[in-house]
Design a protein around this motif. Structure first.
Motif, PDB file in Angstrom:
ATOM      1  N   TYR A 244      36.222 -25.145 -13.400  1.00 15.92           N
ATOM      2  CA  TYR A 244      34.959 -24.411 -13.470  1.00 15.92           C
ATOM      3  C   TYR A 244      34.009 -24.976 -14.517  1.00 15.92           C
ATOM      4  O   TYR A 244      32.791 -24.853 -14.380  1.00 15.92           O
TER       5      TYR A 244
ATOM      6  N   GLU B 121      36.067 -27.030  -7.324  1.00 21.86           N
ATOM      7  CA  GLU B 121      36.217 -25.589  -7.527  1.00 21.86           C
ATOM      8  C   GLU B 121      37.316 -25.243  -8.531  1.00 21.86           C
ATOM      9  O   GLU B 121      37.286 -24.176  -9.158  1.00 21.86           O
ATOM     10  N   SER B 122      38.307 -26.120  -8.677  1.00 19.45           N
ATOM     11  CA  SER B 122      39.436 -25.820  -9.560  1.00 19.45           C
ATOM     12  C   SER B 122      39.118 -26.083 -11.020  1.00 19.45           C
ATOM     13  O   SER B 122      39.924 -25.782 -11.902  1.00 19.45           O
TER      14      SER B 122
ATOM     15  N   TYR C 226      45.990 -23.528 -12.388  1.00 22.29           N
ATOM     16  CA  TYR C 226      45.188 -22.882 -11.349  1.00 22.29           C
ATOM     17  C   TYR C 226      45.663 -23.163  -9.932  1.00 22.29           C
ATOM     18  O   TYR C 226      45.016 -22.745  -8.967  1.00 22.29           O
TER      19      TYR C 226
ATOM     20  N   GLN D  98      36.931 -12.227 -13.087  1.00 22.47           N
ATOM     21  CA  GLN D  98      36.830 -13.678 -13.173  1.00 22.47           C
ATOM     22  C   GLN D  98      37.652 -14.294 -12.037  1.00 22.47           C
ATOM     23  O   GLN D  98      38.805 -13.938 -11.840  1.00 22.47           O
TER      24      GLN D  98
ATOM     25  N   SER E 118      31.720 -18.661 -16.214  1.00 24.21           N
ATOM     26  CA  SER E 118      32.598 -18.881 -15.067  1.00 24.21           C
ATOM     27  C   SER E 118      31.975 -18.171 -13.872  1.00 24.21           C
ATOM     28  O   SER E 118      30.798 -17.797 -13.925  1.00 24.21           O
TER      29      SER E 118
ATOM     30  N   PHE F 186      37.819 -17.863 -11.541  1.00 28.18           N
ATOM     31  CA  PHE F 186      37.996 -19.309 -11.694  1.00 28.18           C
ATOM     32  C   PHE F 186      39.417 -19.732 -11.364  1.00 28.18           C
ATOM     33  O   PHE F 186      39.646 -20.858 -10.909  1.00 28.18           O
ATOM     34  N   ASP F 187      40.405 -18.850 -11.558  1.00 24.22           N
ATOM     35  CA  ASP F 187      41.767 -19.202 -11.188  1.00 24.22           C
ATOM     36  C   ASP F 187      41.941 -19.155  -9.662  1.00 24.22           C
ATOM     37  O   ASP F 187      42.649 -19.970  -9.081  1.00 24.22           O
TER      38      ASP F 187
ATOM     39  N   ASN G 259      30.105 -25.995 -13.224  1.00 24.23           N
ATOM     40  CA  ASN G 259      28.988 -25.266 -13.824  1.00 24.23           C
ATOM     41  C   ASN G 259      27.709 -26.097 -13.877  1.00 24.23           C
ATOM     42  O   ASN G 259      26.604 -25.575 -13.669  1.00 24.23           O
TER      43      ASN G 259
END
Length: 537
Positions: free
Chosen positions: A343, A340-341, A443, A317, A296, A319-320, A347
């Motif tokens: 991950y 972006e929401s 998220y 982290q 992430s 990612f949220d 990646n």
């Protein structure tokens, strides 16, 4: 010298789960942990399990359906399909066994299969499970349970994302639950297994001992040699076997090279250093490639952010955060490069190499956000409305911010302008951010409409934070085992007396990512190992 039937190397979910299974058959078991805490990487996680066949599923679930879903999720990748089905079957059996020990797995309601709700074999709800438990039930072991630096404990997933509660009500409930020491998320999951193995079964345990080598007798692994922080060595013998449940290798010096990434730091506990690789290879084990790399994104936000009991930097982290309104992620060229929401999806874009320029196309990258975000949302260890440290660049204009962090200013201005115009309409025509039901629920901000994951980056001052690639415990390479968690040699034969589970084992059966699968796989393989050891006469 101490002698046991089974020695579990690692005090996380896998080691604790296998210990509970073996001890329930009357075997003498030891859990030996390198750090000062129990819980391992599982305690750091969101604590979710993904498993088929909850007792009250409607419509009914099955291993066949879950297998079809995982095959879809991994796409056109080769995998050990037979092993995957055996792990899914073992997961059903294992959950039933752990329930018999008093572990209460609660379904996270209304939670469709993550990321691919319309895939073959998907379920509208029922596969996502969590655990909650009062800290007092751990008795004296409560102080030895690893705290999670990534997730606040106290609220179940279904409570945390209940849109009927106001933020003030959620904070009040957090305060109440924390006063009562009510454990949820990964902390709750780990606590449930600590109680099942070490409290109920009275399994022996040792902390602060790092295993340096395996002991072999007559061609069989029969114990371990470990060293404590003072350098004192001890040997622990095992009549029936040794289980390696050490996690992956995220904190090893060689992690970034093995993962093939432009950058790599581990989000999990500093004890996850790849000990299993050297220990098992010395006994003749094969190291193979599984799925991966899995990671992430995040950042070290404050100098005081360290892992408990150590001075090691803690990388939060994010990612949220990346799925919340008023944020975006851009590369040095000033362009967005993914959703972006989501991950797992973004990646792949981070792995793109530009052969003409001989550099990574989308790394370094930056989290960009505005004052609306700072006032309304938490940023890792920084609460909403907090004054930000100097590690987060700030400027009154996008042009000045771009100059500060080294982003192309003209391209950034155009990216933000396009993004904002669409965000106001609740759409992302480029990357479909906010289009997945799970992402919107998990998220996003349900109060923010028309899209919980999209909000304009428009109110100065503006902020930019360089992002790091964070390991999430699931590494690319690992040991190879059979369906009973026996570690295999290069020729495919099992090493007598040696077992492994969790992230120490390469995911040859599933070369993809589904939230909660790693935790389920861990306790399912631990169950098979415990059963195999118990049946070994």
């Amino acid at each position: 010298m101490p002698e046991y039937d089974l020695v579990c190397v690692g005090g996380g979910l896998g080691g604790l789960a296998a210990a509970a299974v073996a001890a329930s058959s009357g075997l003498r078991v030891l859990v030996i942990e390198a750090s000062q805490y129990l819980g391992g990487g599982g305690a750091y996680s969101g604590g979710l399990l993904w498993a088929p066949g909850a007792p009250d599923d409607d419509p009914p679930d099955s291993v066949d359906a879950a297998d079809a879903y995982l095959r879809y999720a991994q796409g056109e990748r080769n995998s050990d399909d037979n092993l995957r089905r055996k792990i899914l079957t073992s997961a059903q059996e294992a959950l039933g066994f752990y329930r018999s020990l008093g572990i209460d797995f609660e379904v996270v309601p209304g939670n469709p299969d993550v990321y691919y709700p319309d895939a073959p074999g998907s379920m509208p709800s029922g596969r996502m499970l969590e655990c909650a438990i009062e800290g007092t039930r751990l008795r004296r072991l409560r102080s030895h349970l690893s705290p999670s630096p990534h997730y606040r404990t106290g609220l179940r997933h279904r409570e945390l994302f209940d849109s009927t509660r106001t933020p003030q009500q959620i904070e009040a409930l957090f305060a109440e639950r924390q006063r009562d020491d009510f454990l949820t998320m990964g902390t709750g999951l780990a606590a449930a297994f600590v109680r099942a193995a070490l409290v109920q079964q009275d399994v022996d345990w040792v902390l602060g001992h790092r295993v340096q080598r395996l002991i072999e007798r007559s061609g069989r692994v029969s114990g371990v040699r470990a060293v404590d922080p003072g350098g004192h060595e001890s040997e622990f013998f095992a009549r029936r076997g040794v289980l390696l449940a050490t996690g992956g290798y995220g904190w090893a010096d060689f992690a970034a090279d093995l993962e093939g990434l432009p950058d790599f730091v581990e989000a999990g506990p500093p004890s996850i250093r790849g000990d299993h690789l050297g220990l098992a290879e010395a006994a003749g084990a094969a190291v193979v490639r599984g799925g991966g790399p899995q990671f992430s994104m995040g950042a070290h936000l404050q100098s005081k952010d360290v892992h408990s009991g150590t001075g090691a930097h803690l990388y939060s982290q994010l990612f949220d955060v990346m799925g919340l309104p008023h944020t975006m992620v851009v590369n040095r060229a000033g362009h967005r490069f993914g959703d972006e929401s989501y991950y797992v999806g973004i990646n792949s874009a981070l792995l793109r190499w530009d052969p003409a320029c001989r550099r990574w196309e989308n790394f370094p990258c930056y989290l960009l956000f505005d004052e609306q975000f700072r006032k309304n949302y938490r940023l890792g260890t920084l609460p909403a409305g907090a004054a930000y440290p100097d590690t987060i660049a700030r400027a009154d204009t996008l042009e000045a911010l771009a100059a500060t962090v080294g982003i192309d200013a003209d391209a950034l201005a155009q990216t933000v302008s396009d993004f904002n115009a669409n965000a106001d309409l609740g759409i992302d025509p480029v990357y479909d951010r906010g289009s997945k039901a799970f992402v919107r629920r998990r998220y996003g901000d349900a109060r923010h409409q028309p899209n919980p994951n999209l909000g304009a980056v428009a109110e100065p001052p503006f902020y930019a934070l360089p992002l790091r690639l964070l390991g999430i415990g699931v590494c690319t390479f690992g040991l190879q085992t059979d369906a009973d968690a026996r570690v295999l040699r290069r020729d495919g034969t099992p090493i007598p007396g040696l077992f492994a589970t969790g992230n120490a084992v390469a995911t040859t059966e599933f070369r993809g990512y589904v939230t909660g699968y790693a935790n389920t796989r861990n306790i399912a393989m631990a169950y098979r190992a415990g059963c195999a050891v118990s049946a070994d006469s």
